[in-house]
Design a protein around this motif. Structure first.
Motif, short mmCIF file in Angstrom:
data_model
loop_
_atom_site.label_atom_id
_atom_site.label_comp_id
_atom_site.label_asym_id
_atom_site.label_seq_id
_atom_site.Cartn_x
_atom_site.Cartn_y
_atom_site.Cartn_z
N VAL A 81 0.84 -1.20 0.00
CA VAL A 81 0.00 0.00 0.00
C VAL A 81 0.87 1.25 0.00
CG1 VAL A 81 -1.67 1.34 1.33
CG2 VAL A 81 -1.95 -1.13 1.14
N GLN A 82 1.87 1.29 0.90
CA GLN A 82 2.71 2.47 1.03
C GLN A 82 3.54 2.72 -0.23
OE1 GLN A 82 2.45 4.34 3.66
NE2 GLN A 82 1.42 3.02 5.12
N ALA A 83 4.19 1.68 -0.72
CA ALA A 83 5.10 1.84 -1.87
C ALA A 83 4.35 2.27 -3.12
CB ALA A 83 5.85 0.53 -2.11
N PHE A 84 3.25 1.60 -3.43
CA PHE A 84 2.50 1.95 -4.64
C PHE A 84 1.85 3.32 -4.53
CE2 PHE A 84 2.32 -2.77 -5.46
CZ PHE A 84 3.05 -2.72 -6.63
N TYR A 85 1.36 3.67 -3.34
CA TYR A 85 0.73 4.98 -3.17
C TYR A 85 1.74 6.10 -3.40
CZ TYR A 85 -1.34 9.08 -0.99
OH TYR A 85 -1.79 10.36 -0.75
N PHE A 86 2.92 5.99 -2.79
CA PHE A 86 3.90 7.06 -2.96
C PHE A 86 4.48 7.07 -4.37
CE2 PHE A 86 3.72 7.33 1.64
CZ PHE A 86 3.86 8.70 1.83
N PRO A 93 -1.60 13.89 -9.39
CA PRO A 93 -1.96 14.76 -8.25
C PRO A 93 -2.31 13.96 -7.00
CG PRO A 93 -3.02 15.54 -10.25
CD PRO A 93 -2.39 14.22 -10.59
N VAL A 94 -2.07 14.59 -5.85
CA VAL A 94 -2.31 13.93 -4.57
C VAL A 94 -3.75 13.46 -4.44
CG1 VAL A 94 -2.34 14.26 -2.06
CG2 VAL A 94 -0.52 15.26 -3.41
N GLY A 95 -4.71 14.33 -4.78
CA GLY A 95 -6.12 13.99 -4.63
C GLY A 95 -6.52 12.78 -5.45
N VAL A 96 -6.02 12.72 -6.69
CA VAL A 96 -6.35 11.58 -7.56
C VAL A 96 -5.72 10.29 -7.02
CG1 VAL A 96 -6.23 10.68 -9.91
CG2 VAL A 96 -6.54 13.13 -9.54
N ALA A 97 -4.46 10.39 -6.57
CA ALA A 97 -3.81 9.21 -6.00
C ALA A 97 -4.56 8.71 -4.78
CB ALA A 97 -2.36 9.56 -5.63
N LEU A 98 -5.03 9.63 -3.95
CA LEU A 98 -5.78 9.24 -2.75
C LEU A 98 -7.10 8.57 -3.13
CD1 LEU A 98 -5.62 9.47 0.35
CD2 LEU A 98 -6.94 11.58 0.18
N LEU A 100 -7.77 6.96 -5.93
CA LEU A 100 -7.49 5.64 -6.49
C LEU A 100 -7.21 4.63 -5.39
CD1 LEU A 100 -5.25 6.63 -9.55
CD2 LEU A 100 -7.57 5.68 -9.62
N GLU A 101 -6.44 5.04 -4.37
CA GLU A 101 -6.13 4.12 -3.27
C GLU A 101 -7.41 3.69 -2.56
OE1 GLU A 101 -3.92 3.92 1.08
OE2 GLU A 101 -3.55 5.65 -0.23
N GLY A 151 1.04 6.42 -13.52
CA GLY A 151 0.63 6.87 -12.19
C GLY A 151 -0.72 6.31 -11.80
N VAL A 152 -1.65 6.24 -12.77
CA VAL A 152 -2.97 5.67 -12.51
C VAL A 152 -2.85 4.19 -12.19
CG1 VAL A 152 -5.21 5.12 -13.54
CG2 VAL A 152 -4.18 7.37 -13.92
N LEU A 153 -2.04 3.46 -12.95
CA LEU A 153 -1.85 2.03 -12.68
C LEU A 153 -1.24 1.80 -11.30
CD1 LEU A 153 -0.54 0.72 -16.14
CD2 LEU A 153 -2.76 0.28 -15.09
N LEU A 154 -0.29 2.64 -10.91
CA LEU A 154 0.31 2.51 -9.59
C LEU A 154 -0.71 2.80 -8.48
CD1 LEU A 154 3.72 4.26 -10.34
CD2 LEU A 154 3.41 1.84 -9.77
N GLY A 155 -1.59 3.79 -8.73
CA GLY A 155 -2.64 4.09 -7.77
C GLY A 155 -3.62 2.93 -7.63
N LEU A 156 -3.95 2.30 -8.76
CA LEU A 156 -4.84 1.14 -8.72
C LEU A 156 -4.16 -0.04 -8.01
CD1 LEU A 156 -6.41 1.29 -12.29
CD2 LEU A 156 -7.55 1.78 -10.11
N ALA A 157 -2.84 -0.16 -8.17
CA ALA A 157 -2.11 -1.21 -7.45
C ALA A 157 -2.19 -0.97 -5.95
CB ALA A 157 -0.65 -1.24 -7.91
#
Length: 318
Positions: A81-86, A93-98, A100-101, A151-157
């Motif tokens: 969770v931590q590695a893929f989110y960062f 953008p932070v909001g989109v990453a959040l 997606l998580e 970035g989107v794929l990493l957020g989905l991961a």
């Protein structure tokens, strides 16, 4: 007795969401003071592993009884969770990453429904849908519509890893050999710390930052106090209450309630860091609260009873 257990689980899920949600307001001043975000994550996980190491020794039999569960929890629910989110955060953008998580609860319902082939209550599904819409408003997703595909794929991961946090937290609770949640979390943190050490490379960290202070809004706070909050409250306490809440509720309900973490983080940033809350964010927060309320309103179905409020998997055909 069943109702009291559910109420206790809901209370623990809310407490866990508050504890997890408070990590950002303590970590951001440390990052602004000069720590790299990955180093903050490493300090968080490694500190929690150190605090929980006596529990790991006490529950050392788990290494023999549940090695795959411990490895999965550490690699996926902690480090993943931590590695893929960062990683996603570095590209979108932070909001989109959040957002997606926190699609994790919705993915969790899909896992339960289509992979585990277990019933999913309509209340949990509806609550997850409402909560995701609310999260989109909280993070103001429209402010970052030009997105990096990786970035989107990493957020989905990160979302997949978050979904499996709830799966692993519930693993083995329906059998006779139920693993102690404190032992699972302790070994999960230790394994996660080892993985994050490779990723974060803390030997290059500016350790001097921890000896100074950081700005929490208009107040200067010792960096070690903020780090202590991140480790003890936003990690150790948050994970312990979170895993126990999953076992008292269900992964699908606890997952939707966990969406409140993003709302709590936003509100705390408003109160403590002076970050402005827009009208869409306030409306989104109300929607997430509504989604959590809808999800927890699901009633457990007695074994063997048909429940019209359940989305059951299609029977397999020969």
């Amino acid at each position: 007795m069943q109702a009291s257990g559910k109420n206790a689980g809901l209370g623990l899920a809310l407490v866990s969401a508050c504890a997890f949600g408070g990590s950002g307001v303590a970590a951001k001043p440390l990052i602004e003071a000069g720590l790299d975000p990955l180093h903050v994550v490493w300090l968080r996980v490694a500190g929690a592993a150190l605090v929980l190491s006596p529990l790991a020794w006490r529950h050392r039999a788990l290494l023999r009884r549940k090695p795959l569960l411990l490895a999965g929890f550490g690699l996926v629910a902690v480090a993943g969770v931590q590695a893929f989110y960062f990683a996603s955060l570095s590209r979108i953008p932070v909001g989109v990453a959040l957002l997606l998580e926190y699609l994790g609860p919705a993915l969790l319902l899909g896992w339960i429904r289509f992979v585990q082939r277990k019933p999913v209550t309509r209340a949990a599904a509806a609550g997850a849908a409402v909560a995701v819409v609310g999260l989109a408003c909280v993070v103001e997703i429209w402010s970052g519509l030009s997105l990096d595909p990786l970035g989107v794929l990493l957020g989905l991961a990160a979302a997949c890893c978050q979904a499996f946090y709830f799966v692993f937290a519930d693993q083995g609770t329906d059998g006779d050999d139920v693993p102690d949640p404190m032992g699972v979390i302790a070994y999960g943190m230790i394994i996660g710390a080892v993985v994050m050490t490779v990723i974060a490379r803390p030997w290059g960290m500016d350790w001097g930052v921890l000896g100074g202070s950081a700005a929490l809004g208009q107040t200067r706070v010792p960096a070690l106090v903020l780090m202590g909050w991140v480790v003890l409250v936003a990690t150790v306490f948050a994970y312990l209450t979170g895993v126990v809440s999953v076992r008292k509720l269900s992964p699908q309900v606890a997952g939707v309630v966990a969406c409140l973490e993003a709302v709590i983080a936003t509100v705390l940033a408003w109160v403590l860091l002076g970050e402005h809350l827009s009208t869409p964010q306030i409306v989104g927060g109300a929607l997430v609260l509504g989604g959590a309320f809808i999800a927890q309103s699901a009633r457990p179905t007695p074994p063997g009873a048909a429940d019209p409020a359940v989305l059951a998997p299609e029977p397999t055909r020969a």
